[in-house]
Design a protein around this motif. Structure first.
Motif, short mmCIF file in Angstrom:
data_model
loop_
_atom_site.label_atom_id
_atom_site.label_comp_id
_atom_site.label_asym_id
_atom_site.label_seq_id
_atom_site.Cartn_x
_atom_site.Cartn_y
_atom_site.Cartn_z
N ALA A 1 0.85 -1.19 0.00
CA ALA A 1 0.00 0.00 0.00
C ALA A 1 0.89 1.23 0.00
O ALA A 1 1.95 1.23 0.62
N GLY B 1 0.66 5.75 0.28
CA GLY B 1 -0.22 6.85 0.67
C GLY B 1 -0.10 8.01 -0.30
O GLY B 1 -0.26 7.84 -1.52
N ARG C 1 4.59 11.12 -0.11
CA ARG C 1 5.39 12.22 0.42
C ARG C 1 6.72 11.74 0.99
O ARG C 1 7.50 12.55 1.47
N SER C 2 6.98 10.44 0.97
CA SER C 2 8.33 9.98 1.31
C SER C 2 9.22 10.34 0.13
O SER C 2 8.80 10.28 -1.02
N THR D 1 -0.63 10.84 4.67
CA THR D 1 -1.81 10.11 5.10
C THR D 1 -1.59 9.45 6.46
O THR D 1 -0.44 9.26 6.89
N GLY E 1 0.54 6.37 6.00
CA GLY E 1 1.95 6.71 5.81
C GLY E 1 2.60 7.20 7.09
O GLY E 1 3.77 6.91 7.35
N ASN F 1 5.75 5.13 8.81
CA ASN F 1 7.06 5.74 9.02
C ASN F 1 7.21 6.27 10.44
O ASN F 1 8.20 6.93 10.75
N HIS G 1 7.54 12.07 13.10
CA HIS G 1 7.71 12.97 14.25
C HIS G 1 7.37 14.39 13.83
O HIS G 1 7.39 14.72 12.64
N ILE H 1 -2.45 -1.30 6.29
CA ILE H 1 -3.17 -0.66 7.39
C ILE H 1 -4.48 -0.13 6.81
O ILE H 1 -4.47 0.68 5.88
N TYR I 1 17.04 8.41 8.26
CA TYR I 1 15.58 8.27 8.22
C TYR I 1 15.16 7.62 6.89
O TYR I 1 15.38 8.20 5.83
#
Ligand SMILES: Cc1cc2nc3c(=O)[nH]c(=O)nc-3n(C[C@H](O)[C@H](O)[C@H](O)COP(=O)(O)OP(=O)(O)OC[C@H]3O[C@@H](n4cnc5c(N)ncnc54)[C@H](O)[C@@H]3O)c2cc1C
Ligand SMILES: NC(=O)c1ccc[n+]([C@@H]2O[C@H](COP(=O)([O-])OP(=O)(O)OC[C@H]3O[C@@H](n4cnc5c(N)ncnc54)[C@H](OP(=O)(O)O)[C@@H]3O)[C@@H](O)[C@H]2O)c1
Lengths: 250, 435
Positions: free
Chosen positions: B41, B43, B46-47, B108, B111, B115, B118, B169, B388
């Protein structure tokens, strides 16, 4: 409640459509009541729950199959007991591939029922309620595909054209009773209907289309192309002489 | 379910893949898709690197309904496709907001869990996953189960920050935080150099903190920037207007050294020498870049990388100057560089946060970028830091076990949850995350 204005109820046919969902959400944020109709009841209940969280006064789901007009009366009876201002928006429609229809012409009946006669029969039962109350709005979603028969999807287009003509007549009838009817002709919209189909261009988001419907309600528009530029695209397409058009595959 | 052939790119645009995408619009379609073609899946994409790339993928953005909300306790249940901005816009007027939010409202819920993101309040609020009470996870067979830290501690901790490897998820229940106002009071101060910056972070008591770094500054100015500390004001929440978009990719010189240098100088000098207080609406403070949709196009067609690492407190003062020096001398720096303190809060086995300083730098994707990224990754590893994965496009697979000490437990749990490896993404394959 004393003093507060009569709430709006939106009856949404084909509420699982992405455009309808965006429209319903925006209604919810304005605090309207919602009655969501379609074939997939579990999904309609999810959409109703979402609308309730977002501020709908009330959000209910009921099963409706455009091909089973026998079910319609029960819904109408229920609406008779409501004291809200009644409004309806029709998003029901289906577009099987033209090739599938060519292989099985029996599919034509279903397309016409989904996009035209089913919704028309429902609206015909609903119209007297709005007429009696003297207010409310009906939105019918047609398509630019209804403006001219094209080799790629002329059965769908024919059904949408029929629906548009029906809406024009309904507007003529209800307009004099204070009920407003809007015909909407979207261009390409980014939904499951168009997902993965080659050759899409100028694709609009369901949210933008939904917002243009709300604007059309406020401005009491009659026929709306959305996004607006489709009015000009379709104007050109309608102006192509038939002897040329018949050779094109656009 | 029809599939769409499309080129998938991470937000940085430097990595891409030809993909076949499904985008279910209803629950039953998701289930059918998964049973037919099990795949990861994704989202809102945006990664930055390739965490959201795969040859087959399920776009979750249309499964974005709220399920229920308790106005007393702030407990929200929502589908994985809802965005952070949607949660903020809907619940801020009722006095609630996500307990922690990444720097973009487009991310989302799914997402943010996958991840374990934070926010600017990490030192107080911890990570996103720590506010998740339970979630519904669907396996490659289309069967779903509700899991929580109590009911399935290992699977739950492998799912929070688990890069989607334990399954899809579907929805989550999470505790929202109180949102006392619609605006933030932001105190902005110039920081003359890195030392001043680190001291300011160590001394700060602010609820929300973030530092902007001028990565083009060298010598005695190295590490200069602007410190932002914020708290809530008293005004009502006002819904943001629709953002304007960057319509197409910018030409290559837009991010060239002189342009960036000039921009950064102006940006620094904009804050008066003795600092200032400014009021900003929530969305402008939390999602400063969302005001311009597709701003990533400013980097042009070749795209960019983002390097983000966290360094433990005792190593940061020695390692950060080496990193800043490497970036400044490369000439590949962009205006977007962030320094922040992180607390120890983390929700899962593969969560990024650890106590220390985090540095995030955007690096233009020119040929020298590869060498620079390798150097930065090496510096982070050497300092006992961590890179990250939500941002990564360049890590060495061999560094992973050092940086992520719970990797072995994660691998074991994921192997059980997804033995057929249906959910592996490009990043997971590139870094051999599954072992
Ligand atoms: C401008 C900007 C600022 C940012 N600021 C921050 C920040 O301050 N702090 C921070 O932590 N991050 C930050 N990020 C990174 C961003 O928050 C994360 O990358 C986040 O995961 C993006 O969410 P997404 O919906 O776009 O997920 P995607 O990028 O599409 O996917 C991310 C991962 O989640 C998985 N996934 C997505 N949905 C599901 C699902 N339903 N089920 C299972 N797995 C799923 C994918 O497989 C993938 O591994 C920022 C990004 C941008 C662009
Ligand atoms: N997407 C476009 O580019 C585009 C362009 C112009 C016009 N339109 C029109 O916009 C409307 C919404 O379409 P969409 O794009 O959002 O696609 P969609 O998701 O396929 O929507 C079609 C809707 O019609 C409902 N429906 C179909 N047959 C039905 C039946 N027999 N009884 C009851 N409901 C039925 C479906 O509901 P269930 O299946 O859940 O029952 C669904 O909600 C349609 O009328 C479509 O023709 C779309």
């Amino acid at each position: 409640m004393q003093g507060s204005p009569t709430p709006n109820k939106w009856i949404i046919l084909g509420a699982t459509s992405a455009i309808a969902r965006a429209f319903a959400r925006q209604c919810a944020e304005q605090g309207a009541s919602l009655l969501l109709l379609g074939r997939d009841l579990p999904e309609l209940k999810r959409i109703a729950a979402d609308c309730a969280v977002r501020g709908a006064l009330d959000a209910q789901a009921m099963a409706l199959d455009a091909r089973k007009p026998g079910q319609f009366q029960a819904i109408i009876e229920r609406l008779k007991t409501s004291s809200d201002i009644l409004n309806a928006a029709v998003f029901v429609g289906s577009m099987p591939e033209q090739a599938a229809i060519d292989a099985d012409p029996g599919l034509i009946d279903g397309v016409v029922q989904d996009s035209f006669t089913g919704p028309a029969r429902f609206l015909h039962l609903l119209a007297p309620l709005l007429e009696e109350r003297g207010k409310g709005t009906i939105i019918g979603v047609g398509s630019v595909a209804g403006d001219r028969g094209r080799v790629g999807n002329y059965v769908y287009g024919a059904a949408k054209a029929g629906f548009a003509t029906y809406l024009s007549g309904l507007r003529n009838r209800l307009g004099r009773k204070g009920v407003h009817v809007i015909t909407v002709k979207p261009g390409f919209v980014d939904t499951s209907m168009t997902w993965g189909i080659e050759g899409m261009f100028l694709v609009a988001s369901p949210e933008d289309i939904a917002a243009s419907l709300h604007k059309a309600v406020v401005k009491k528009r009659n026929v709306v192309y959305t996004p607006f530029f489709w009015r000009y695209i379709m104007l050109i397409i309608r102006l192509i002489p038939e002897f040329i058009f018949k050779k094109l595959s656009i | 379910m029809r599939w769409k052939n499309d080129e998938l790119r991470g937000w940085g645009g430097a990595l891409k893949t030809q993909a076949t995408l499904a985008r279910p619009e209803r629950h039953s379609a998701l289930k059918a898709t998964l049973q037919d073609t099990p795949c990861p899946a994704i989202g809102a994409r945006r990664s930055y690197g390739d965490a959201n790339l795969a040859t087959h993928a399920i776009d979750m953005t249309r499964l974005d309904r709220f399920i229920s909300f308790d106005k007393e306790t702030g407990l929200l249940e929502a589908e994985a496709g809802v965005t952070i901005a949607d949660m903020l816009n809907t619940f801020a007027p009722m006095g609630f907001m996500p307990a922690t939010m990444p720097g973009t409202g487009f991310a989302t819920l799914g997402g943010c869990i996958a991840n374990d993101v934070h926010g600017k309040n990490h030192h107080l609020a911890g990570s996103f996953g720590q506010h998740v009470e339970s979630l519904v996870l669907m396996g490659a067979d289309g069967k779903s189960q509700r899991i929580s830290l109590k009911s399935k501690p290992k699977l739950f901790r492998a799912t929070i920050g688990g890069l989607g490897q334990t399954g899809v998820i579907i929805s989550a229940r999470l505790h929202l935080a109180k949102c006392p106002a619609g605006r933030m009071v932001v105190h902005e101060r110039r920081m003359e150099d890195l030392d001043a910056f680190l001291d300011a972070f160590n001394a700060s008591r602010a609820d929300f903190q973030v530092g902007w770094l001028d990565m083009t500054a060298k010598g005695i100015h190295m590490g200069r920037g602007i410190m932002e500390e914020a708290h809530f004001s008293h005004d009502r929440y006002i819904r943001p207007k629709k953002a304007r978009a960057v319509p197409f990719n910018a030409p290559g010189f837009a991010m060239s050294r002189p342009v960036v240098k000039a921009f950064n100088w102006l940006y620094y000098k904009r804050v008066p020498e003795d600092g200032r207080d400014v009021e900003r609406p929530l969305h402008k403070f939390f999602f400063p870049l969302d005001g311009i949709r597709h701003w990533n196009r400013l980097y042009g067609k070749r795209g960019f990388h983002q390097f983000q690492c966290v360094l433990p407190d005792d190593e940061a003062p020695a390692t950060l100057p080496l990193m800043l020096e490497a970036v400044a001398s490369s000439g590949l720096a962009s205006p977007l560089s962030v320094l922040k303190r992180l607390g120890h809060g983390r929700g899962g086995m593969m969560s990024f946060p650890m106590e220390g300083f985090t540095l995030a730098v955007d690096i233009v994707n020119r040929s020298a970028a590869k060498g620079l990224l390798a150097r930065l990754n090496e510096l982070a590893r050497h300092a006992g830091g961590r890179v990250y994965l939500a941002k990564d496009s360049s890590l060495e697979a061999a560094y992973l076990p050092d940086m992520y000490p719970e990797l072995a437990d994660f691998r074991a749990e994921v192997e059980k949850a997804d033995p057929s490896r249906a959910f592996a993404t490009d990043l997971v394959n590139r870094l051999n995350v599954r072992g």
